[in-house]
Design an enzyme around this catalytic site. Sequence first.
Site, mmCIF file in Angstrom:
data_model
loop_
_atom_site.group_PDB
_atom_site.id
_atom_site.type_symbol
_atom_site.label_atom_id
_atom_site.label_comp_id
_atom_site.label_asym_id
_atom_site.label_seq_id
_atom_site.Cartn_x
_atom_site.Cartn_y
_atom_site.Cartn_z
ATOM 1 C CG HIS A 72 95.030 80.662 21.563
ATOM 2 N ND1 HIS A 72 95.527 81.610 21.342
ATOM 3 C CD2 HIS A 72 94.974 79.963 20.183
ATOM 4 C CE1 HIS A 72 95.464 82.006 20.307
ATOM 5 N NE2 HIS A 72 95.575 80.983 19.505
ATOM 6 C CE1 TYR A 125 89.838 82.624 12.534
ATOM 7 C CE2 TYR A 125 92.175 81.735 11.652
ATOM 8 C CZ TYR A 125 91.424 82.472 12.408
ATOM 9 O OH TYR A 125 91.418 83.997 13.456
ATOM 10 C CB THR A 166 94.670 87.134 15.497
ATOM 11 O OG1 THR A 166 93.779 86.998 15.897
ATOM 12 C CG2 THR A 166 95.792 86.992 15.577
#
Length: 773
Positions: A472, A588, A601
């Site tokens: 990630h 979230y 993001t």
Amino acid sequence: MAEAHQAVAFQFTVTPEGVDFRLSREALKHLYLLSVSAWKKRFARLKNNILTGVFPGTPSGWLAIVIATVGSMHLHVDVSMGLICSIRRHLPASCSCLSLRSQNLLSAVLFSTGVWISGIFLCRKSLKLLLSYHGWMFEPHGKTSYSTRIWVAMVKVMSGRHPLLYSFQTSLPKLPVPHVDDTIRRYLASVRPLMDDASYARMEALALDFQQQLAPRLQKYLVLKSWWATNYVSDWWEEYVYLRSRAPIMVNSNYYVMDFLYATPTPLQAARAGNVVHAILLYRRRLDREELAPVMALGIVPMCSQQMERMFNTTRIPGKETDTLLHLSESRHLAVYHKGRFYKVWLYHAGRHLTPRELEMQFQRILDDPSPPAPGELKLAALTAGERCPWAEARAAHFSRGRNKAALDCIDRAAFFLTLDEEAQGFDPEREDSLSTYAKSLLHGQCYDRWFDKSFSLVVYRNGKLGANAEHSWADAPIIGHLWEFMLATDRFSLGYCSDGHCHGIPNPDLPPPQRLTWDISEECSKAIDASYGVARALADDVDFHCFRFQEFGKGYIKKCRTSPDSFIQIALQLAHFRDKGCFCLTYEASMTRLFREGRTETVRSCTSESTAFVRSMAKATCSTAERLQLFKVAAEKHQQMYRLAMTGAGIDRHLFCLYVVSRYLGLDSPFLAKVLSEPWRLSTSQTPQQQIKMFDLESHPDCVSSGGGFGPVADDGYGVSYIIAGENLITFHVSSKFSSSETDSKRFGQSIRQAMQDIAALFATPARKVAN
């Protein structure tokens, strides 16, 4: 062996008669073709750098200006208003030997070049100013104002023609730093429905004290950083959220993506691997040449493409305090795992990509190899699945020299990692848990059959289904999604398969076979591997997954209700969570900030006062359908407003995160920031993007609908929910939690989601279409 003879261009031996040279023509031919291929790539990159550097200008535009200027001189029209004469007078002395006509021509070229460069600079500044406008996002759907229409026309004019992938990078605006007052006001509004009066009063006092005392000083440093940094968030986000984490990245950080939900183009494992690897190589070539079109919001507004640069040839290297990302400009091989053994497969032959049939042959050779793993080799990759510090120590102690270093370098420097899995996975309508098992396999596998440090590990199963596990830190899920859509469409609609399931083409038996990587695993190294495997196995066994299809209705019906599909689902998740746990929680939802340069993001805090009011109305028997429907519409509009704010740089959490980083650099303690950053996200959600590349019509090929992807739970006592709105009548949910928590149950929560979706749909007058599972 064939590969040994082709590895060197010449050999020599010393004899009594002298030195005997033996040239390998085949090897020399390969070296020549490789050098030609390398120079072609360098030339293409140089050309693209020039074209991107002058965009939205073009070399042909420069030539047109030069011709127009010189032509006007022949007509005795001075379009430069005396500047050409001034340039001629200031030419260096070395140009005095030129004739007057040549000096005039040179001065005209210099003037034209200056005009061209000035035009490029003006267009870029104008485009950056235009792209800083985000009012179009806040206009009602279907009601475009005249000012926005004018703005759209100007953006199209300034965007030039045929942009390359990175053409818009320097024209994208910087992510703005929000005002502290606005961020704190929005934060307090987001936590109000989660706190009682006493708790909220304490938090409000902490926020007010921070706002008056410490925030102005921290904000100044942050604004200063935003002036010189390309993006004031992204570098700290990558370092402190991802690379400095010492916990296992498997489950906790890495995510997965699935194959087509229904279609399986071929049941042959090697053939599917050959086609998809070739498709990925085609994508990488387009990426290197910048031939991929920039991703555009609404087909007009460019989004940042910077994250795509590290998609290939990238590995996360463990460190004791922080990890680092190793990224190479080129890699010509692939690392492959099968039955505990590692292989190196060359992706090029004679200066070209291996064809799908040649790749299939190479992978079949690996599948047919009967040799067992070397001692300690079977679970070697578990080191990448465990905690980062032990992996860093083991790497330094056991993989820094000899054959271990050579083998590890081969994996680190591979284009990506491929696992030829021994299992059969995929959706099976006769097995309720088939998608859940498939998801768990991709998320963690056996804990030693994926290389979790690679940018992504491609997994091809025994029955021809596939998936991927992605690291990630280097990029977010939409980036892998872009590659994935290209790969699947190319595999199914461009490359295809023969009637017997094999790849098209003719195998080349002269190709050197895959190279088996060799290791020297000591007893001490084996203990480190076993320790990491124990940690990873416990983490994997604790993951409770429930992946299911929701077919009662999809975005087609939701749009008829005149609401956003994402808002509909997010409010349904709030209703489902309240029914599941009897309370609300900090939620979230990931949104993107790629409208800004190097944007990644932002968080949308989906649990709002408006959504909780609607959820409570659903539990109140005295509340009418009309009242509930009105509350739902207010909640949906609030959610859309928050999503737009997050996308346009006015989010809450990244700003507070960066303020916290500044406070730690300055050695200052903030009870408010410490409280904010310690709050757990017990419901973490994300929507999987699709159709970023429209390479086929989904309505014409409904069997090629995507299964989406997912991630592990963020909190020990919470849920992770990923969903993909895959069609007009299909939504697929991926729900994760932990068995160790007595408060969660993924299957139970999935049933609550299904019921919540149906209950909200029932509020609208238009009946939802019913489809049996």
